[in-house]
Design an enzyme around this catalytic site. Sequence first.
Site, PDB file in Angstrom:
ATOM      1  N   ASP A  67      13.387  25.889   8.739  1.00  0.00           N
ATOM      2  CA  ASP A  67      12.203  26.689   8.381  1.00  0.00           C
ATOM      3  C   ASP A  67      12.580  27.726   7.323  1.00  0.00           C
ATOM      4  OD1 ASP A  67      13.750  28.326   9.984  1.00  0.00           O
ATOM      5  OD2 ASP A  67      12.212  28.710  11.490  1.00  0.00           O
ATOM      6  N   ASN A 136       9.772  35.144  21.595  1.00  0.00           N
ATOM      7  CA  ASN A 136       8.444  34.759  22.074  1.00  0.00           C
ATOM      8  C   ASN A 136       8.364  33.275  22.435  1.00  0.00           C
ATOM      9  OD1 ASN A 136       8.530  33.548  19.589  1.00  0.00           O
ATOM     10  ND2 ASN A 136       6.696  34.527  18.754  1.00  0.00           N
ATOM     11  N   HIS A 138       9.237  30.740  20.413  1.00  0.00           N
ATOM     12  CA  HIS A 138       9.038  29.811  19.287  1.00  0.00           C
ATOM     13  C   HIS A 138      10.295  28.990  19.031  1.00  0.00           C
ATOM     14  CE1 HIS A 138      10.368  32.915  15.949  1.00  0.00           C
ATOM     15  NE2 HIS A 138      11.404  32.297  16.445  1.00  0.00           N
ATOM     16  N   GLU A 143       4.946  28.849  16.393  1.00  0.00           N
ATOM     17  CA  GLU A 143       4.707  30.064  17.168  1.00  0.00           C
ATOM     18  C   GLU A 143       3.793  29.766  18.365  1.00  0.00           C
ATOM     19  OE1 GLU A 143       6.351  32.701  16.403  1.00  0.00           O
ATOM     20  OE2 GLU A 143       6.103  33.355  14.326  1.00  0.00           O
TER      21      GLU A 143
HETATM   22  P1  PGA Z   1      18.137  34.420  16.736  1.00  0.00           P
HETATM   23  O1  PGA Z   1      16.690  33.958  16.320  1.00  0.00           O
HETATM   24  O2  PGA Z   1      19.006  33.217  16.712  1.00  0.00           O
HETATM   25  O3  PGA Z   1      18.520  35.406  15.678  1.00  0.00           O
HETATM   26  O4  PGA Z   1      18.049  35.025  18.083  1.00  0.00           O
HETATM   27  C1  PGA Z   1      16.090  32.873  16.930  1.00  0.00           C
HETATM   28  C2  PGA Z   1      14.641  32.830  16.546  1.00  0.00           C
HETATM   29  O5  PGA Z   1      13.989  33.888  16.487  1.00  0.00           O
HETATM   30  O6  PGA Z   1      14.117  31.730  16.338  1.00  0.00           O
END
Ligand code: PGA
Length: 238
Positions: A67, A136, A138, A143
């Site tokens: 992404d 959250n 995702h 999302e």
């Molecule tokens: P992080 O992010 O690996 O920095 O915890 C994961 C995400 O928010 O998809």
Amino acid sequence: MRIDIFNTYDELSLKAKELIVQEIRKDKNLLLCTATGGSPTKTYELLGETYQKEPELFSGLRIIKLDEWGGIALDQPGSCESYLQKHVLQPLQIPEERYTGFNSNPENPNAECKRIQERLRKEGPIDLCILGIGMNGHIAFNEPAEFLEPFCHQAELSEMSLQHKMASGMQVKPTYGLTLGMADILHSKMIIILIHGTHKKEIAKKFLSKKISSSVPASFLWLHPNVICLIDSNAYES
Ligand code: PGA
């Protein structure tokens, strides 16, 4: 889903690295989908060390970016592109022709999604997808919402995503996300999801409860036959 619990982030990362190397040994032309963010950083660092010892192992590896933040410069600090350049593409010496990634600031985001979808159709399916989980729930920029999207799309970013470390320090804030969709991810032959830290405990509990809901997009991974969840003891509640 196989769930492996580790005492430390380093141990978790070592296991992830070993699993990735194992898959590359089976298929030199592996299509690896790479998440960005804090979760996989150490894994990529260890992969870079493997490259130093055995560069030929990576001579056919193909990478696809999971992404990207939309509406920012591609080389802006905090972009997924900058992250991947630093942690994956340069250390593993992946040339342009073996890399697929969203442009962060396309004139037409829908056309950009179509371009990536077409590349994925030609190159895919993804052999191994590395994921983190958002606070959250995702995965990528899929999302939590009433409905999830199957394919590459322009995503509305949640407040929580905008507060992510990568974006919170940006001078120019992303206005949307560009992301592979749920089906693109679930069509991967194998998926590894990395979860670490006490801040992920609450969402990890929801994810591991096996209740599949679009309010926790990661929960759809329970429908996939080949997912390995690597989680550290800080994030895991037994
Ligand atoms: P992080 O992010 O690996 O920095 O915890 C994961 C995400 O928010 O998809």
